[in-house]
Design a protein around this motif. Structure first.
Motif, PDB file in Angstrom:
ATOM      1  N   TYR A   1      55.892  40.224   1.733  1.00 35.12           N
ATOM      2  CA  TYR A   1      56.415  39.567   0.536  1.00 35.12           C
ATOM      3  C   TYR A   1      57.496  38.535   0.882  1.00 35.12           C
ATOM      4  CZ  TYR A   1      58.828  39.106  -3.979  1.00 35.12           C
ATOM      5  OH  TYR A   1      59.430  38.611  -5.115  1.00 35.12           O
ATOM      6  N   VAL A   2      58.366  38.879   1.829  1.00 35.54           N
ATOM      7  CA  VAL A   2      59.476  37.980   2.182  1.00 35.54           C
ATOM      8  C   VAL A   2      59.183  37.176   3.442  1.00 35.54           C
ATOM      9  CG1 VAL A   2      61.158  39.510   1.112  1.00 35.54           C
ATOM     10  CG2 VAL A   2      60.658  39.754   3.547  1.00 35.54           C
ATOM     11  N   ARG A   3      57.948  37.200   3.929  1.00 32.79           N
ATOM     12  CA  ARG A   3      57.614  36.479   5.154  1.00 32.79           C
ATOM     13  C   ARG A   3      57.964  34.992   5.081  1.00 32.79           C
ATOM     14  NH1 ARG A   3      58.068  37.204   9.994  1.00 32.79           N
ATOM     15  NH2 ARG A   3      57.426  39.353   9.514  1.00 32.79           N
TER      16      ARG A   3
ATOM     17  N   ILE B   1      60.522  33.633   3.850  1.00 33.28           N
ATOM     18  CA  ILE B   1      61.948  33.521   4.181  1.00 33.28           C
ATOM     19  C   ILE B   1      62.174  33.799   5.663  1.00 33.28           C
ATOM     20  CG2 ILE B   1      64.263  34.344   3.626  1.00 33.28           C
ATOM     21  CD1 ILE B   1      63.255  35.230   0.924  1.00 33.28           C
TER      22      ILE B   1
ATOM     23  N   LEU C   1      67.172  39.355  -4.341  1.00 35.83           N
ATOM     24  CA  LEU C   1      65.858  38.745  -4.460  1.00 35.83           C
ATOM     25  C   LEU C   1      65.048  39.429  -5.552  1.00 35.83           C
ATOM     26  CD1 LEU C   1      64.891  38.304  -0.700  1.00 35.83           C
ATOM     27  CD2 LEU C   1      65.729  36.556  -2.277  1.00 35.83           C
TER      28      LEU C   1
ATOM     29  N   LEU D   1      58.823  42.255  -6.085  1.00 36.37           N
ATOM     30  CA  LEU D   1      57.411  41.928  -6.259  1.00 36.37           C
ATOM     31  C   LEU D   1      56.858  42.576  -7.508  1.00 36.37           C
ATOM     32  CD1 LEU D   1      54.870  40.583  -5.133  1.00 36.37           C
ATOM     33  CD2 LEU D   1      54.476  42.640  -3.758  1.00 36.37           C
TER      34      LEU D   1
ATOM     35  N   SER E   1      63.971  33.987  -6.905  1.00 38.95           N
ATOM     36  CA  SER E   1      62.605  34.141  -6.393  1.00 38.95           C
ATOM     37  C   SER E   1      62.536  33.762  -4.915  1.00 38.95           C
ATOM     38  CB  SER E   1      61.639  33.278  -7.205  1.00 38.95           C
ATOM     39  OG  SER E   1      61.883  31.907  -6.972  1.00 38.95           O
ATOM     40  N   ILE E   2      61.443  34.151  -4.277  1.00 33.00           N
ATOM     41  CA  ILE E   2      61.242  33.845  -2.862  1.00 33.00           C
ATOM     42  C   ILE E   2      61.166  32.334  -2.661  1.00 33.00           C
ATOM     43  CG2 ILE E   2      59.728  34.170  -0.887  1.00 33.00           C
ATOM     44  CD1 ILE E   2      61.169  36.699  -1.739  1.00 33.00           C
ATOM     45  N   ASN E   3      60.442  31.644  -3.523  1.00 35.18           N
ATOM     46  CA  ASN E   3      60.296  30.189  -3.373  1.00 35.18           C
ATOM     47  C   ASN E   3      61.632  29.461  -3.522  1.00 35.18           C
ATOM     48  OD1 ASN E   3      57.540  30.448  -2.965  1.00 35.18           O
ATOM     49  ND2 ASN E   3      57.044  30.174  -5.127  1.00 35.18           N
TER      50      ASN E   3
ATOM     51  N   VAL F   1      63.694  29.971  -0.313  1.00 35.97           N
ATOM     52  CA  VAL F   1      63.085  29.211   0.779  1.00 35.97           C
ATOM     53  C   VAL F   1      63.420  27.728   0.637  1.00 35.97           C
ATOM     54  CG1 VAL F   1      60.895  28.442   1.754  1.00 35.97           C
ATOM     55  CG2 VAL F   1      61.251  30.859   1.263  1.00 35.97           C
TER      56      VAL F   1
ATOM     57  N   VAL G   1      67.169  38.823   5.883  1.00 32.86           N
ATOM     58  CA  VAL G   1      66.671  39.569   4.731  1.00 32.86           C
ATOM     59  C   VAL G   1      66.929  41.037   5.005  1.00 32.86           C
ATOM     60  CG1 VAL G   1      64.716  40.107   3.256  1.00 32.86           C
ATOM     61  CG2 VAL G   1      64.895  37.835   4.296  1.00 32.86           C
TER      62      VAL G   1
ATOM     63  N   ALA H   1      68.745  38.428   0.294  1.00 37.27           N
ATOM     64  CA  ALA H   1      68.757  37.321   1.261  1.00 37.27           C
ATOM     65  C   ALA H   1      70.210  37.013   1.586  1.00 37.27           C
ATOM     66  CB  ALA H   1      68.062  36.093   0.702  1.00 37.27           C
TER      67      ALA H   1
END
Length: 686
Positions: free
Chosen positions: A239-241, A243, A318, A321, A331-333, A336, A359, A400
């Motif tokens: 899920y956090v890959r 980042i 964060l 999911l 959010s992850i986006n 990033v 993370v 994060a």
């Protein structure tokens, strides 16, 4: 096609006057402008990842490689190769007799049958429990796969069989067991040194035992382990890959880390202090405890830690999911996008220095929780929920942690009293925005006082207003830099930038955030300062949507519009910054100069006495003390203050939202105007 330089285009709607639809996915385009420049010098990069040596992930990872089955097998094969190469005999230039068919004694599984003769070559046949054995070229040994069916069966002379051979009933052809997949023949060169002959028997006998032990270890060896401080949940790591892919060090990019284990890497060498918070999360600083460090580490490592400096850690919860926390937090986006901008804008003077992204998962460690509790007791702006609350954050909460250089004090927590400070703060931010506009078509979109940090370049970091003596001793031609305050723009969570993927590639990526989903345009504010801030958000949105900042009526949301480039929003925020600086200026402290001397008493009768002839006549000029010299320079300092105040008043007129200069489209235009008007010098910017 013209090159984007100091005059980037304004909003598309402002140019055409007609509403248009936006492409919802303007992520990649063809670059049509030349490579942009970064103006100004940058201080040397601080050494990164000082605490890697203390990382449990790094240490265990190195041990795992050494103890994995594959590595153990390679080490065992290398040992066999070296030991077999050391076997030698003395050579007396006698012809080499043909080899007899290889035989093996009954019941001697794993042992090798050897035939020795003083004047001939000795051949050793060894069963190796590996798939393939290839010696290195410098081992002066000829190695080839042995296939008994293909070997010649020439008999040796009769004398060679009288001593060691047994009866035909006691000799059998060796039968390979299933565990021996390959038989390797090693033929020793007769030119090796004779002194190695003493070690050959011991080397050969230990080989079989080594291979047996290696086989047993390979069968019992489990799969390679990860660090005990890493989270093995594949779903969370996947899920956090995105980042983790932005991390710089292998330890941070490996996987999600346990919050407790990550914080424990600093041990008791660093003190955790909470320094700020916002809607995104919180900011902590790790201060070096020099007294403890001197007792527990060498001087060289302590020097490295000091050079690394105090680190600032932005801790951001964060969005999950699924389940609790899946409809709130960052959010992850979004994280990033912010990290990509941090890395891309790092070389620009006036922007934050990026160190690392981590993370972590779990609850706050004790050191961070104590820092949060102390901030809650001593500050009145602690609004975020307590990290220890299970209702606010679940046990599986992902965080994060953005690691950056310490940029100093937030502007909203600083009391400025001098016009020289205001001048340096405003133009420092304006020039940083101008550089970023040319380098990455950058818009900050959230430039309130909390997102500007300041620090002094004076020894000891003194941030007091400059004295008259310091002002007169400055060599500044434009008046910029007299206060010695440097500015740094931070927090790009709402920003927009164009990121070139590589120096060679023509494609680029747009990093931005959809501000229409942030619910920041409807708030009103509780006091004058907050009302001015909330209005600035609406002015910015109107500038992007309509090309007119004062057209603030609510309009339908246009998907993808926040990826567009409207640099005049930077001027909207610069206007807010200058208004806030002038409005909240504190009174200047009372002058520390000595009070002027009172007139002398009436002259005494001694006035008529003539001076003696022994008095020196060399010093006929009156002497002035430093205090008197400063008093003489006060008119000059006062005139300079009035000059800077007039310039800033002119900037307010240029940036006025209703009657401002119509050709001002971006921060670069304002800086160019200031240089042409000699408000700034070329050396201040370039």
């Amino acid at each position: 096609m013209h090159e984007v330089a100091m005059f980037p285009p304004s909003s598309p709607i402002a140019v055409t006057g007609v509403e248009r639809s936006w492409n919802p996915k303007p992520t990649t385009r063809t670059r049509t402008v030349a490579q942009r420049k970064v103006y100004g010098k940058r201080r040397t990069d601080a050494p990164r990842a000082v605490f890697d040596q203390r990382s449990p992930a790094r240490v265990v990872e190195r041990l795992d490689l050494k103890t994995s089955g594959e590595e153990v097998g390679e080490e065992a094969v290398e040992d066999v190769r070296v030991k077999l190469a050391e076997v030698a005999i003395e050579e007396k230039s006698t012809p080499i007799a043909p080899r007899k068919k290889d035989v093996r004694k009954k019941g001697g599984a794993g042992k090798v049958t050897r035939k020795e003769r003083k004047d001939e070559e000795v051949e050793i046949v060894q069963s190796v429990e590996v798939e393939e054995l290839k010696p290195t070229p410098d081992e002066e040994a000829h190695v080839q796969d042995s296939k008994p069916a293909d070997e010649p069966e020439n008999e040796e002379p009769e004398q060679s069989r009288t001593e060691d051979t047994e009866t035909p009933e006691a000799i059998t052809t060796p039968t390979l067991e299933k565990r021996y997949e390959t038989m390797v023949e090693v033929r020793i060169s007769p030119k090796l040194p004779a002194e190695r002959n003493r070690r050959r028997i011991k080397a050969c006998e230990s080989t079989a035992e080594t291979e047996t032990r290696t086989s047993r270890r390979n069968k019992d060896k489990p799969a390679a382990r990860v660090s005990s401080g890493c989270v093995t949940d594949e779903k969370a790591n996947g899920y956090v890959r995105p980042i983790l892919n932005e991390a710089l060090s292998a330890a941070a990019a490996q996987s999600v880390q346990k919050f407790d284990s990550w914080a424990a890497r600093a041990g008791n060498l660093l003190e955790v202090v909470k320094i700020a918070e916002g809607s995104y999360g919180e900011v902590y600083k790790l201060r070096l405890r020099e007294e403890v460090c001197k007792k527990e580490m060498s001087r060289s490592k302590l020097a490295r830690l000091k050079a690394y400096g105090d680190g600032v850690f932005k801790v951001v919860p964060l969005r999950a999911l699924s389940g609790p926390g899946s409809k709130k937090f960052t959010s992850i986006n979004e994280i990033v996008s912010e990290v990509k901008m941090l890395k891309y804008l790092d070389p620009i003077p006036g922007f934050a220095r990026f160190r690392e992204i981590h993370v972590v998962q779990g609850r706050f460690p004790e050191s961070f929780q104590k820092a949060w509790d102390h901030y809650k007791k001593t500050k009145d702006d602690c609004l975020n929920p307590n990290p220890s609350s299970k209702r606010a954050y679940p046990d599986s909460q992902l965080w994060a942690i953005v690691e950056m250089d310490d940029a100093g004090c937030e502007l909203e927590k600083f009391a400025w009293t001098s016009i020289f400070q205001i001048y340096d703060i405003f133009w420092g931010v304006a020039m940083a925005l101008a550089r970023a506009e040319e380098y990455a078509l950058f818009e900050h979109r959230d430039l309130h006082l909390g997102n500007v940090c300041i620090r002094s370049t004076r020894p000891g970091g003194c941030m007091d207003p400059p004295t008259n003596a310091e002002i007169t001793n400055q060599s500044s031609k434009s008046g910029f830099g007299i206060s010695t305050l440097e500015t740094t723009i931070i927090d790009y969570s709402l920003s927009r930038a164009q990121l070139h993927l590589s120096a060679e590639a023509e494609a680029f990526e747009i990093a931005s955030s959809d501000l229409d989903k942030k619910q920041i345009f409807d708030a009103i504010g509780r006091d004058e300062d907050e009302i001015m801030l909330r209005n600035t958000y609406r002015y910015m949105r109107s500038q992007l949507y309509h090309g007119e900042p004062l057209k603030t009526e609510k309009s339908p949301v246009i998907p993808g519009i926040w990826a567009e480039y409207a640099p005049r929003t930077n001027l909207v925020w610069l206007l807010f910054l200058l208004q806030s600086l002038l409005k909240n200026k504190k009174p200047e402290p009372a002058s520390s100069l000595p009070a002027p001397r009172q007139p002398l008493a009436p002259c005494s009768p001694n006035k008529s006495v003539k001076p003696t002839t022994t008095a020196s006549k060399k010093d006929t000029k009156p002497r002035t003390t430093p205090a008197v010299a400063i008093i003489h320079n006060q008119p000059r300092v006062s005139d300079l203050k009035q000059t800077l105040e007039k310039r800033l008043a002119s900037v307010l007129e240029l940036l006025d939202l209703e009657h401002g200069h119509e050709d001002m489209c971006c921060a670069a235009d304002l800086v160019a105007y200031a240089i042409d008007s000699q408000w700034l010098d070329d050396q201040d910017f370039f």
